[in-house]
Design a protein around this motif. Structure first.
Motif, mmCIF file in Angstrom:
data_model
loop_
_atom_site.group_PDB
_atom_site.id
_atom_site.type_symbol
_atom_site.label_atom_id
_atom_site.label_comp_id
_atom_site.label_asym_id
_atom_site.label_seq_id
_atom_site.Cartn_x
_atom_site.Cartn_y
_atom_site.Cartn_z
ATOM 1 N N MET A 54 0.846 -1.173 0.000
ATOM 2 C CA MET A 54 0.000 0.000 0.000
ATOM 3 C C MET A 54 0.891 1.236 0.000
ATOM 4 N N ALA A 55 0.484 2.220 -0.766
ATOM 5 C CA ALA A 55 1.261 3.449 -0.882
ATOM 6 C C ALA A 55 1.147 4.285 0.387
ATOM 7 N N ASN A 56 2.212 5.011 0.670
ATOM 8 C CA ASN A 56 2.228 5.928 1.804
ATOM 9 C C ASN A 56 1.793 7.309 1.304
ATOM 10 N N PRO A 57 0.643 7.827 1.736
ATOM 11 C CA PRO A 57 0.162 9.118 1.230
ATOM 12 C C PRO A 57 1.057 10.290 1.630
ATOM 13 N N GLU A 58 1.913 10.088 2.626
ATOM 14 C CA GLU A 58 2.814 11.158 3.040
ATOM 15 C C GLU A 58 4.002 11.281 2.093
ATOM 16 N N HIS A 59 4.296 10.216 1.354
ATOM 17 C CA HIS A 59 5.394 10.241 0.385
ATOM 18 C C HIS A 59 4.872 10.852 -0.907
ATOM 19 N N SER A 100 -12.010 -7.519 -9.623
ATOM 20 C CA SER A 100 -12.056 -8.029 -8.248
ATOM 21 C C SER A 100 -10.752 -7.709 -7.535
ATOM 22 N N GLY A 101 -9.642 -7.914 -8.250
ATOM 23 C CA GLY A 101 -8.333 -7.578 -7.690
ATOM 24 C C GLY A 101 -8.212 -6.088 -7.412
ATOM 25 N N ILE A 102 -8.720 -5.273 -8.309
ATOM 26 C CA ILE A 102 -8.698 -3.818 -8.110
ATOM 27 C C ILE A 102 -9.531 -3.442 -6.893
ATOM 28 N N ALA A 103 -10.703 -4.061 -6.764
ATOM 29 C CA ALA A 103 -11.564 -3.760 -5.605
ATOM 30 C C ALA A 103 -10.855 -4.104 -4.302
ATOM 31 N N TYR A 122 -7.853 -1.408 0.606
ATOM 32 C CA TYR A 122 -6.828 -1.078 1.596
ATOM 33 C C TYR A 122 -6.692 0.432 1.784
ATOM 34 N N CYS A 123 -7.038 1.179 0.739
ATOM 35 C CA CYS A 123 -6.858 2.635 0.780
ATOM 36 C C CYS A 123 -8.155 3.377 1.081
ATOM 37 N N PHE A 124 -9.278 2.818 0.706
ATOM 38 C CA PHE A 124 -10.560 3.503 0.839
ATOM 39 C C PHE A 124 -11.511 2.697 1.702
ATOM 40 N N LYS A 125 -12.303 3.391 2.434
ATOM 41 C CA LYS A 125 -13.321 2.741 3.263
ATOM 42 C C LYS A 125 -14.685 2.821 2.563
ATOM 43 N N VAL A 126 -14.695 2.479 1.276
ATOM 44 C CA VAL A 126 -15.936 2.459 0.508
ATOM 45 C C VAL A 126 -16.728 1.237 0.938
ATOM 46 N N LYS A 127 -17.925 1.478 1.436
ATOM 47 C CA LYS A 127 -18.768 0.369 1.892
ATOM 48 C C LYS A 127 -19.068 -0.568 0.721
ATOM 49 N N GLY A 128 -18.871 -1.855 0.957
ATOM 50 C CA GLY A 128 -19.178 -2.857 -0.052
ATOM 51 C C GLY A 128 -18.035 -3.196 -0.988
ATOM 52 N N LEU A 129 -16.925 -2.477 -0.908
ATOM 53 C CA LEU A 129 -15.815 -2.732 -1.829
ATOM 54 C C LEU A 129 -15.277 -4.155 -1.678
ATOM 55 N N ASN A 130 -15.226 -4.662 -0.456
ATOM 56 C CA ASN A 130 -14.786 -6.044 -0.239
ATOM 57 C C ASN A 130 -15.808 -7.065 -0.736
ATOM 58 N N PHE A 185 -0.770 9.674 -5.312
ATOM 59 C CA PHE A 185 -1.234 8.635 -4.377
ATOM 60 C C PHE A 185 -1.304 7.272 -5.061
ATOM 61 N N ASP A 186 -1.642 7.256 -6.352
ATOM 62 C CA ASP A 186 -1.766 5.987 -7.073
ATOM 63 C C ASP A 186 -0.414 5.320 -7.305
ATOM 64 N N ILE A 187 0.608 6.105 -7.513
ATOM 65 C CA ILE A 187 1.926 5.564 -7.815
ATOM 66 C C ILE A 187 2.634 5.083 -6.560
ATOM 67 N N GLY A 188 2.535 5.871 -5.495
ATOM 68 C CA GLY A 188 3.261 5.520 -4.268
ATOM 69 C C GLY A 188 4.740 5.762 -4.455
ATOM 70 N N LYS A 189 5.550 4.864 -3.950
ATOM 71 C CA LYS A 189 7.014 4.989 -4.010
ATOM 72 C C LYS A 189 7.524 4.131 -5.181
ATOM 73 N N LYS A 190 8.050 4.772 -6.193
ATOM 74 C CA LYS A 190 8.500 4.066 -7.408
ATOM 75 C C LYS A 190 9.562 3.009 -7.096
ATOM 76 N N ALA A 191 10.413 3.287 -6.134
ATOM 77 C CA ALA A 191 11.494 2.366 -5.790
ATOM 78 C C ALA A 191 10.979 1.050 -5.189
ATOM 79 N N SER A 192 9.729 1.024 -4.747
ATOM 80 C CA SER A 192 9.181 -0.174 -4.107
ATOM 81 C C SER A 192 8.613 -1.196 -5.099
ATOM 82 N N TYR A 193 8.505 -0.828 -6.375
ATOM 83 C CA TYR A 193 7.923 -1.743 -7.364
ATOM 84 C C TYR A 193 8.907 -2.846 -7.735
#
Length: 184
Positions: free
Chosen positions: A1-6, A112-115, A120-128, A174-182
């Motif tokens: 999961m990406a760190n939003p502070e980065h 399904s994988g995207i959901a 992990y990032c959003f608390k959208v009801k029903g996403l799981n 936010f979508d990319i996160g830390k490039k070095a972690s890929y």
């Protein structure tokens, strides 16, 4: 999961990738809502149902290509599973156009994988719940039951629409996160 502070510096290709990914999610939500409408029209035996259904399925294919080509997941095995499901679905879409349940099933694996990833990032009801709804939709597609398919894809489309709105509200990095972690 990406760190939003980065805050990663994004080049033009990164920005196009994020916008394409989010566009795929948005188009998928709209496609499911259109399929919901088509299935309702089918139940009501309206003449426009087959055309709307065909259009919505083609849009699901386009949304799968957009999202699969631009998914941002650090783990390369998970990324490959999510992306290649759509590529296989798109190949089957071309090779076996009458087997909707089969190629849509592979495309639904991607979403399904995207959901699950986005849950992990959003608390959208029903996403799981979306993977279960999409799996059930594939079974119902195979059974050709529009009265059952309509609420399944309608609810999935609504949940993805809420996700799409949340995604467009956040900064692109936010979508990319830390490039070095890929993993490459």
């Amino acid at each position: 999961m990406a760190n939003p502070e980065h805050k990663e510096h994004l080049d033009g290709l990164d920005k196009i990738s994020v916008v394409s990914y989010r566009s795929g999610i948005t188009l998928f939500a709209l496609s499911l809502l259109a399929l919901f409408s088509a299935e309702l029209l089918c139940v009501l035996e309206m003449e426009t149902a087959p055309l709307l259904r065909e259009w919505s399925i083609k849009c699901i294919a386009v949304s799968a290509a957009l999202s699969a080509a631009n998914i941002h997941v650090y783990d390369k095995k998970v990324r490959a599973l999510i992306a290649w499901s759509s590529w296989l679905g798109l190949a089957l879409f071309i090779l076996l156009p009458t087997k909707e349940w089969l190629y849509i099933g592979f495309m639904f694996i991607t979403f399904s994988g995207i959901a699950l990833k986005e849950s992990y990032c959003f608390k959208v009801k029903g996403l799981n719940l979306v993977p279960l709804l999409l799996i059930s939709s594939v079974l119902v597609l195979w059974m050709k039951e529009p009265t059952i398919l309509a609420p399944l894809v309608g609810l999935s489309g609504f949940i993805f629409a809420v996700l799409a709105i949340a995604k467009w509200k956040m900064p692109l990095h936010f979508d990319i996160g830390k490039k070095a972690s890929y993993e490459i």
